[in-house]
Each structure stands twice: as structure tokens, then as C-alpha cells.
Design a protein around this motif. Sequence first.
Motif, PDB file in Angstrom:
ATOM      1  N   GLY A 199      24.148 -21.597  26.031  1.00  0.00           N
ATOM      2  CA  GLY A 199      23.980 -22.740  25.146  1.00  0.00           C
ATOM      3  C   GLY A 199      22.611 -23.363  25.327  1.00  0.00           C
ATOM      4  N   GLY A 200      22.459 -24.575  24.805  1.00  0.00           N
ATOM      5  CA  GLY A 200      21.180 -25.252  24.893  1.00  0.00           C
ATOM      6  C   GLY A 200      20.249 -24.819  23.779  1.00  0.00           C
ATOM      7  N   PHE A 201      18.983 -25.205  23.895  1.00  0.00           N
ATOM      8  CA  PHE A 201      18.042 -24.988  22.793  1.00  0.00           C
ATOM      9  C   PHE A 201      17.767 -23.509  22.547  1.00  0.00           C
ATOM     10  CE2 PHE A 201      14.767 -23.947  25.722  1.00  0.00           C
ATOM     11  CZ  PHE A 201      13.685 -23.468  24.980  1.00  0.00           C
ATOM     12  N   LEU A 202      17.873 -22.680  23.594  1.00  0.00           N
ATOM     13  CA  LEU A 202      17.589 -21.257  23.426  1.00  0.00           C
ATOM     14  C   LEU A 202      18.576 -20.615  22.452  1.00  0.00           C
ATOM     15  CD1 LEU A 202      15.578 -19.196  24.475  1.00  0.00           C
ATOM     16  CD2 LEU A 202      17.140 -18.696  26.365  1.00  0.00           C
ATOM     17  N   SER A 203      19.823 -21.032  22.511  1.00  0.00           N
ATOM     18  CA  SER A 203      20.840 -20.457  21.620  1.00  0.00           C
ATOM     19  C   SER A 203      20.545 -20.776  20.155  1.00  0.00           C
ATOM     20  CB  SER A 203      22.231 -20.971  22.003  1.00  0.00           C
ATOM     21  OG  SER A 203      22.335 -22.361  21.774  1.00  0.00           O
ATOM     22  N   ARG A 204      19.877 -21.913  19.911  1.00  0.00           N
ATOM     23  CA  ARG A 204      19.568 -22.290  18.528  1.00  0.00           C
ATOM     24  C   ARG A 204      18.402 -21.457  17.960  1.00  0.00           C
ATOM     25  NH1 ARG A 204      20.789 -27.510  20.685  1.00  0.00           N
ATOM     26  NH2 ARG A 204      18.595 -28.073  20.964  1.00  0.00           N
ATOM     27  N   LEU A 205      17.623 -20.841  18.841  1.00  0.00           N
ATOM     28  CA  LEU A 205      16.499 -20.018  18.393  1.00  0.00           C
ATOM     29  C   LEU A 205      16.879 -18.562  18.176  1.00  0.00           C
ATOM     30  CD1 LEU A 205      13.692 -21.237  20.846  1.00  0.00           C
ATOM     31  CD2 LEU A 205      14.049 -21.961  18.476  1.00  0.00           C
ATOM     32  N   LEU A 206      17.960 -18.131  18.801  1.00  0.00           N
ATOM     33  CA  LEU A 206      18.242 -16.699  18.890  1.00  0.00           C
ATOM     34  C   LEU A 206      18.408 -16.018  17.542  1.00  0.00           C
ATOM     35  CD1 LEU A 206      20.581 -16.321  21.987  1.00  0.00           C
ATOM     36  CD2 LEU A 206      18.206 -15.584  21.723  1.00  0.00           C
ATOM     37  N   LEU A 207      19.166 -16.633  16.634  1.00  0.00           N
ATOM     38  CA  LEU A 207      19.444 -15.950  15.379  1.00  0.00           C
ATOM     39  C   LEU A 207      18.160 -15.639  14.624  1.00  0.00           C
ATOM     40  CD1 LEU A 207      21.400 -14.818  13.345  1.00  0.00           C
ATOM     41  CD2 LEU A 207      21.622 -17.117  12.349  1.00  0.00           C
ATOM     42  N   SER A 208      17.297 -16.635  14.457  1.00  0.00           N
ATOM     43  CA  SER A 208      16.063 -16.397  13.703  1.00  0.00           C
ATOM     44  C   SER A 208      15.174 -15.378  14.411  1.00  0.00           C
ATOM     45  CB  SER A 208      15.303 -17.710  13.491  1.00  0.00           C
ATOM     46  OG  SER A 208      14.967 -18.310  14.726  1.00  0.00           O
ATOM     47  N   PHE A 209      15.106 -15.433  15.746  1.00  0.00           N
ATOM     48  CA  PHE A 209      14.266 -14.483  16.468  1.00  0.00           C
ATOM     49  C   PHE A 209      14.854 -13.073  16.410  1.00  0.00           C
ATOM     50  CE2 PHE A 209      11.934 -18.053  17.948  1.00  0.00           C
ATOM     51  CZ  PHE A 209      10.744 -17.571  18.463  1.00  0.00           C
ATOM     52  N   LYS A 210      16.174 -12.954  16.515  1.00  0.00           N
ATOM     53  CA  LYS A 210      16.798 -11.633  16.451  1.00  0.00           C
ATOM     54  C   LYS A 210      16.642 -11.006  15.067  1.00  0.00           C
ATOM     55  CE  LYS A 210      20.211 -11.981  20.164  1.00  0.00           C
ATOM     56  NZ  LYS A 210      21.655 -11.992  20.540  1.00  0.00           N
ATOM     57  N   LEU A 211      16.522 -11.860  14.050  1.00  0.00           N
ATOM     58  CA  LEU A 211      16.312 -11.364  12.691  1.00  0.00           C
ATOM     59  C   LEU A 211      14.844 -11.068  12.405  1.00  0.00           C
ATOM     60  CD1 LEU A 211      18.721 -13.731  10.716  1.00  0.00           C
ATOM     61  CD2 LEU A 211      19.053 -11.294  11.194  1.00  0.00           C
ATOM     62  N   GLY A 212      13.990 -11.282  13.401  1.00  0.00           N
ATOM     63  CA  GLY A 212      12.565 -11.058  13.221  1.00  0.00           C
ATOM     64  C   GLY A 212      11.884 -12.175  12.460  1.00  0.00           C
ATOM     65  N   LEU A 213      12.530 -13.353  12.412  1.00  0.00           N
ATOM     66  CA  LEU A 213      11.993 -14.488  11.662  1.00  0.00           C
ATOM     67  C   LEU A 213      11.479 -15.586  12.589  1.00  0.00           C
ATOM     68  CD1 LEU A 213      14.809 -14.749   8.963  1.00  0.00           C
ATOM     69  CD2 LEU A 213      12.591 -13.594   8.760  1.00  0.00           C
ATOM     70  N   GLY A 214      11.359 -15.278  13.870  1.00  0.00           N
ATOM     71  CA  GLY A 214      10.889 -16.276  14.823  1.00  0.00           C
ATOM     72  C   GLY A 214       9.381 -16.370  14.857  1.00  0.00           C
ATOM     73  N   GLY A 215       8.901 -17.453  15.419  1.00  0.00           N
ATOM     74  CA  GLY A 215       7.460 -17.637  15.541  1.00  0.00           C
ATOM     75  C   GLY A 215       7.156 -19.017  16.068  1.00  0.00           C
ATOM     76  N   PRO A 216       5.885 -19.335  16.185  1.00  0.00           N
ATOM     77  CA  PRO A 216       5.494 -20.646  16.712  1.00  0.00           C
ATOM     78  C   PRO A 216       5.868 -21.773  15.758  1.00  0.00           C
ATOM     79  CG  PRO A 216       3.581 -19.449  15.912  1.00  0.00           C
ATOM     80  CD  PRO A 216       4.719 -18.489  15.872  1.00  0.00           C
ATOM     81  N   ILE A 217       5.962 -22.962  16.306  1.00  0.00           N
ATOM     82  CA  ILE A 217       6.253 -24.162  15.526  1.00  0.00           C
ATOM     83  C   ILE A 217       4.944 -24.906  15.290  1.00  0.00           C
ATOM     84  CG2 ILE A 217       7.448 -26.382  15.522  1.00  0.00           C
ATOM     85  CD1 ILE A 217       9.589 -25.080  17.288  1.00  0.00           C
ATOM     86  N   GLY A 218       4.640 -25.210  14.028  1.00  0.00           N
ATOM     87  CA  GLY A 218       3.382 -25.875  13.718  1.00  0.00           C
ATOM     88  C   GLY A 218       2.208 -24.998  14.125  1.00  0.00           C
ATOM     89  N   ASN A 219       1.234 -25.580  14.820  1.00  0.00           N
ATOM     90  CA  ASN A 219       0.078 -24.791  15.262  1.00  0.00           C
ATOM     91  C   ASN A 219       0.340 -24.029  16.562  1.00  0.00           C
ATOM     92  OD1 ASN A 219      -0.141 -26.679  17.341  1.00  0.00           O
ATOM     93  ND2 ASN A 219      -1.815 -27.806  16.373  1.00  0.00           N
ATOM     94  N   GLY A 220       1.509 -24.281  17.174  1.00  0.00           N
ATOM     95  CA  GLY A 220       1.899 -23.543  18.374  1.00  0.00           C
ATOM     96  C   GLY A 220       1.173 -23.948  19.637  1.00  0.00           C
ATOM     97  N   ARG A 221       0.355 -24.994  19.584  1.00  0.00           N
ATOM     98  CA  ARG A 221      -0.425 -25.388  20.749  1.00  0.00           C
ATOM     99  C   ARG A 221       0.298 -26.406  21.642  1.00  0.00           C
ATOM    100  NH1 ARG A 221      -5.298 -24.261  21.741  1.00  0.00           N
ATOM    101  NH2 ARG A 221      -5.705 -26.283  22.709  1.00  0.00           N
ATOM    102  N   GLN A 222       1.390 -26.975  21.155  1.00  0.00           N
ATOM    103  CA  GLN A 222       2.081 -27.990  21.949  1.00  0.00           C
ATOM    104  C   GLN A 222       2.701 -27.378  23.209  1.00  0.00           C
ATOM    105  OE1 GLN A 222       2.946 -26.718  19.045  1.00  0.00           O
ATOM    106  NE2 GLN A 222       5.089 -27.044  18.493  1.00  0.00           N
TER     107      GLN A 222
END
Length: 300
Positions: A171-194
Motif C-alpha cells: 500500500g501507500g503512495f507506491l501502489s497508486r503509481l503502479l498501474l500507470s507505470f506497469k502500463l508504460g504510462l509512467g513518468g516524471p511529475i511536472g519538470n521532475g526536479r522536485q
Amino acid sequence: MHILLTGGTGLIGRQLCRHWLGQGHRLTVWSRQPENVAKICGAQVRGIARLEDLGQEPVDGIINLAGAPIAARPWTHKRKALLWSSRISLTETLLAWLESREQKPQVLISGSAVGWYGDGGERELSEDSGPVSEDFASQLCIAWEETAQRAEALGIRVILVRTGLVLSAEGGFLSRLLLSFKLGLGGPIGNGRQWMPWIHIDDQIALIDFLLHRNEASGPYNACAPKPVRNREFAEALGSVLHRPTFMPMPAFALKVGLGELSLLLLGGQRATPARLLQAGFTFKFTDLRAALDDLSGRL
């Protein structure tokens, strides 16, 4: 020890219960659904609906982790009120109960987050740093800590755990990212520098246990690995572990439109370091992000 937990059925609370049951401690979880506590936390963990159910039974330590998930949905006025009451109002109730007790616990470990600092930009943030900017998340953490610290007037030692982004397969925030990343739709948020101050769940549990047993521990501790990473680096590492591309950035304007004020939490960050934990002699098991994600990858 007899340990009382709030938020004991959450991600960190569940793991703490398993850890401390293995050490032979006696655990009680204050919960809105006490009938589910044993099923979630372990058959030997007692669930109570009211603090008064403990009577004058001695409690050695309290772990206060209760709070509605801060990034689960946009911060409407109603959602902000819930986030506030589930932390500050609950902690005030806990304090009132403590004040009424003849025997008081030695220590209160109360939850907080690196969001206490606000968006820190490029500044390196140790526990000696003050808040950099005060958005809603920062104001919430500041009020939560100030409420918990009132227990010091009762002779109780107070430890404040400012947690970063907890990496867990359960659980936690990682679980909320998994679907988009597993579908190849993941990436940085905004400019990714934060900056993203992260911590493996095993280290989170270990450091809380470490602080519980150190009689001299008090005040704030940043609960994050010694090497924070930028959001772009995090996205690339997660994509690599999952063997997926990470070329789909989430534009800042889309987040602002879709999430409103909550987008500030995702577009900002903290370059936080666990200075006080390292000074106290705590040893992190996971200091490298890729190693931490590799450890979890088989369960993701």
C-alpha cells in the motif's frame, strides 16, 4: 511493554504490530472498527473503540499515527476538515485522556511528515531547519506536532517522526503509481526536479522501534533515507525495476486543473536528511533507491 497505537490498522501501524508482537510486547489499537483489529494486525492485538475501555491499565508507550490519507483526493473544504480532525482533534482527545490518568506512559511517538517544511526547493532540510513555506500540508503538520508536544507538560517524552514517502509493497503512495507505470504510462511529475525524500518500510519500522527504546530521544526526527532523489530519477528507477518506459510526464498544468491545491504536494518537495537519526546511531538498511525498489519488486 504495553503499547497503545492509533492508526494501528494503517500501512505503518500494521507492520509495527507484526514487529512488536514478535518481540513479545502487548499491543492495543484504538480504532473506529475495533472488531477488525485482530484480523488486520494480528490475533493477539486488542482493539478498543474508546480510550476509557483501558480503565487505569498501565500503558508504557503510545504511537500516534492516526490520520486520513492526505493525498487520496483533492483538498475540498470538507476534505481539509477531515484531514484536520483526524489528526489534531484526535490527538487532543488523546491528550485529554492522558491528563485524566494516574499512571502516564513514558513516551509518545507522534506522526508527522516532511511536509512540515513546505516546498523546500533546493535547500537541504535537517531537523534544525524551520518551515520554508506554509501550504496546507505544512500548516497541518505544524499544528499536529504542536498539539502532540503538549504532552510534555504532563511529564511525557514526545518524539515527532517526520516521515517521507514510504516504499512498501502493501500500500501507500507506491501502489497508486503502479498501474500507470506497469502500463508504460509512467513518468516524471511536472519538470521532475522536485526532491522526493523516500524511505523503505523496513527502515521506517526499525527507526520507530529504535526511538521507542532510546530514553534520551525526543523532538523531531526526519524519517527518510540519507539520499533523497529528484522525481525524475525516482520515475526512471521505478520504470527500470518494472521494465517499463518512463516517457509520459504528467504536466504541471494538468495536475493543477485536476487536483487544485493538492497539486502543490506533488509539484513541490523536500531535500530532507535524517541528521538526528544518524547522529543517534541509527543504521539504515536501504540507502540506495534502486536497491530499495529491487527489494520490493517481487511483491509489486
